[in-house]
Design a protein around this motif. Structure first.
Motif, PDB file in Angstrom:
ATOM      1  N   ARG A  78       0.842  -1.201   0.000  1.00 45.69           N
ATOM      2  CA  ARG A  78       0.000   0.000   0.000  1.00 45.69           C
ATOM      3  C   ARG A  78       0.872   1.245   0.000  1.00 45.69           C
ATOM      4  O   ARG A  78       2.000   1.198   0.460  1.00 45.69           O
ATOM      5  N   PRO A  79       0.345   2.371  -0.479  1.00 45.16           N
ATOM      6  CA  PRO A  79      -0.994   2.618  -0.976  1.00 45.16           C
ATOM      7  C   PRO A  79      -1.129   2.254  -2.459  1.00 45.16           C
ATOM      8  O   PRO A  79      -0.148   1.951  -3.130  1.00 45.16           O
ATOM      9  N   THR A  80      -2.362   2.333  -2.950  1.00 39.83           N
ATOM     10  CA  THR A  80      -2.666   2.090  -4.358  1.00 39.83           C
ATOM     11  C   THR A  80      -2.800   3.442  -5.048  1.00 39.83           C
ATOM     12  O   THR A  80      -3.368   4.374  -4.497  1.00 39.83           O
ATOM     13  N   ARG A  81      -2.257   3.527  -6.261  1.00 39.47           N
ATOM     14  CA  ARG A  81      -2.352   4.747  -7.073  1.00 39.47           C
ATOM     15  C   ARG A  81      -3.080   4.410  -8.362  1.00 39.47           C
ATOM     16  O   ARG A  81      -2.721   3.459  -9.058  1.00 39.47           O
ATOM     17  N   CYS A  82      -4.097   5.193  -8.689  1.00 38.90           N
ATOM     18  CA  CYS A  82      -4.865   4.971  -9.916  1.00 38.90           C
ATOM     19  C   CYS A  82      -4.758   6.188 -10.821  1.00 38.90           C
ATOM     20  O   CYS A  82      -5.030   7.317 -10.395  1.00 38.90           O
ATOM     21  N   GLU A  83      -4.362   5.943 -12.055  1.00 40.44           N
ATOM     22  CA  GLU A  83      -4.228   6.999 -13.052  1.00 40.44           C
ATOM     23  C   GLU A  83      -5.501   7.062 -13.888  1.00 40.44           C
ATOM     24  O   GLU A  83      -5.998   6.044 -14.365  1.00 40.44           O
ATOM     25  N   PHE A  84      -5.993   8.256 -14.080  1.00 41.20           N
ATOM     26  CA  PHE A  84      -7.255   8.496 -14.764  1.00 41.20           C
ATOM     27  C   PHE A  84      -7.181   8.167 -16.253  1.00 41.20           C
ATOM     28  O   PHE A  84      -6.236   8.542 -16.937  1.00 41.20           O
ATOM     29  N   VAL A  85      -8.207   7.447 -16.734  1.00 44.75           N
ATOM     30  CA  VAL A  85      -8.378   7.203 -18.162  1.00 44.75           C
ATOM     31  C   VAL A  85      -9.606   7.953 -18.652  1.00 44.75           C
ATOM     32  O   VAL A  85      -9.564   8.684 -19.643  1.00 44.75           O
ATOM     33  N   GLU A  86     -10.748   7.781 -17.942  1.00 51.92           N
ATOM     34  CA  GLU A  86     -11.999   8.436 -18.324  1.00 51.92           C
ATOM     35  C   GLU A  86     -13.018   8.277 -17.202  1.00 51.92           C
ATOM     36  O   GLU A  86     -12.753   7.610 -16.203  1.00 51.92           O
ATOM     37  N   ARG A  87     -14.180   8.877 -17.382  1.00 50.57           N
ATOM     38  CA  ARG A  87     -15.345   8.635 -16.526  1.00 50.57           C
ATOM     39  C   ARG A  87     -16.287   7.761 -17.340  1.00 50.57           C
ATOM     40  O   ARG A  87     -16.488   7.981 -18.527  1.00 50.57           O
ATOM     41  N   ASP A  88     -16.858   6.726 -16.690  1.00 44.41           N
ATOM     42  CA  ASP A  88     -17.784   5.860 -17.428  1.00 44.41           C
ATOM     43  C   ASP A  88     -19.206   6.413 -17.345  1.00 44.41           C
ATOM     44  O   ASP A  88     -19.438   7.484 -16.768  1.00 44.41           O
ATOM     45  N   ARG A  89     -20.144   5.694 -17.909  1.00 44.87           N
ATOM     46  CA  ARG A  89     -21.527   6.182 -17.952  1.00 44.87           C
ATOM     47  C   ARG A  89     -22.153   6.308 -16.566  1.00 44.87           C
ATOM     48  O   ARG A  89     -23.163   6.978 -16.401  1.00 44.87           O
ATOM     49  N   TYR A  90     -21.557   5.665 -15.570  1.00 46.28           N
ATOM     50  CA  TYR A  90     -22.030   5.790 -14.187  1.00 46.28           C
ATOM     51  C   TYR A  90     -21.250   6.857 -13.425  1.00 46.28           C
ATOM     52  O   TYR A  90     -21.376   6.973 -12.224  1.00 46.28           O
ATOM     53  N   GLN A  91     -20.405   7.587 -14.144  1.00 46.00           N
ATOM     54  CA  GLN A  91     -19.541   8.633 -13.598  1.00 46.00           C
ATOM     55  C   GLN A  91     -18.456   8.110 -12.658  1.00 46.00           C
ATOM     56  O   GLN A  91     -17.904   8.845 -11.849  1.00 46.00           O
ATOM     57  N   ARG A  92     -18.168   6.803 -12.778  1.00 45.49           N
ATOM     58  CA  ARG A  92     -17.052   6.255 -12.011  1.00 45.49           C
ATOM     59  C   ARG A  92     -15.744   6.682 -12.669  1.00 45.49           C
ATOM     60  O   ARG A  92     -15.655   6.812 -13.883  1.00 45.49           O
ATOM     61  N   PHE A  93     -14.725   6.837 -11.859  1.00 51.62           N
ATOM     62  CA  PHE A  93     -13.355   7.068 -12.296  1.00 51.62           C
ATOM     63  C   PHE A  93     -12.903   5.741 -12.907  1.00 51.62           C
ATOM     64  O   PHE A  93     -12.990   4.709 -12.263  1.00 51.62           O
ATOM     65  N   VAL A  94     -12.465   5.741 -14.139  1.00 49.44           N
ATOM     66  CA  VAL A  94     -11.933   4.542 -14.783  1.00 49.44           C
ATOM     67  C   VAL A  94     -10.435   4.755 -14.924  1.00 49.44           C
ATOM     68  O   VAL A  94      -9.996   5.780 -15.445  1.00 49.44           O
TER      69      VAL A  94
END
Length: 162
Positions: A78-94
């Protein structure tokens, strides 16, 4: 204002910042960090209710297994790092996510047969990892299973979207 909007569409400096923190696993391809729901880009893990067969003909909850294995994997560095690709139709961070030691989470899931390469979104980025998992009969590849996107479609009685 028009100039700012134009700059935002072409300048990566305005892209969403990476999210870093302790990840809580929601399911095999979704986690939450600091209240933000994150869908792993380009991979598709079985749903928690989904059943797969092992090599001996026994059925098991492969989606639950994927989520539990992901939780253990993330806890190891830990920790986890997430790099942004897009927002999906549910507005989740992808995004594409990495453990603190630099190991890519998305690829690790496919390499272990815990998720499949969702070529519709990944453009085949994980096809090599999937081929290896399949050849070694890892995870879901131990026996017959339904692709997660097909299982969701069948359960919801909707038109195919895989």
């Amino acid at each position: 204002m028009v100039v700012l909007a134009g700059l935002m569409s072409v300048c990566p400096a305005f892209a969403e910042e990476p999210i870093v923190g302790r990840a809580s696993v929601v399911d095999g391809d979704t986690m939450e960090i600091a209240g933000e729901r994150i869908r792993l880009h380009g991979v598709d893990a079985p749903e928690s209710w989904q059943l797969c067969e092992d090599g001996d003909g026994f059925r098991y909850r492969c989606g639950r297994e994927a989520a539990m294995m992901l939780d253990r994997f993330l806890a190891a560095s830990r920790p986890t790092r997430c790099e942004f690709v897009e927002r999906d139709r549910y507005q989740r961070f992808v995004g594409t996510c990495f453990r603190a030691d630099g190991v890519e989470v998305n690829r690790w899931l496919v390499e272990g047969g815990l998720a499949v390469d969702w070529a519709r979104y990944s453009d085949g980025a994980y096809a090599d990892a999937q081929g290896e998992a399949r050849a070694q009969a890892l995870g879901m590849w131990r026996g017959p299973f339904q692709l997660p996107c097909e299982a969701r479609v069948q359960r919801s009685n909707q038109l195919p979207s895989c």
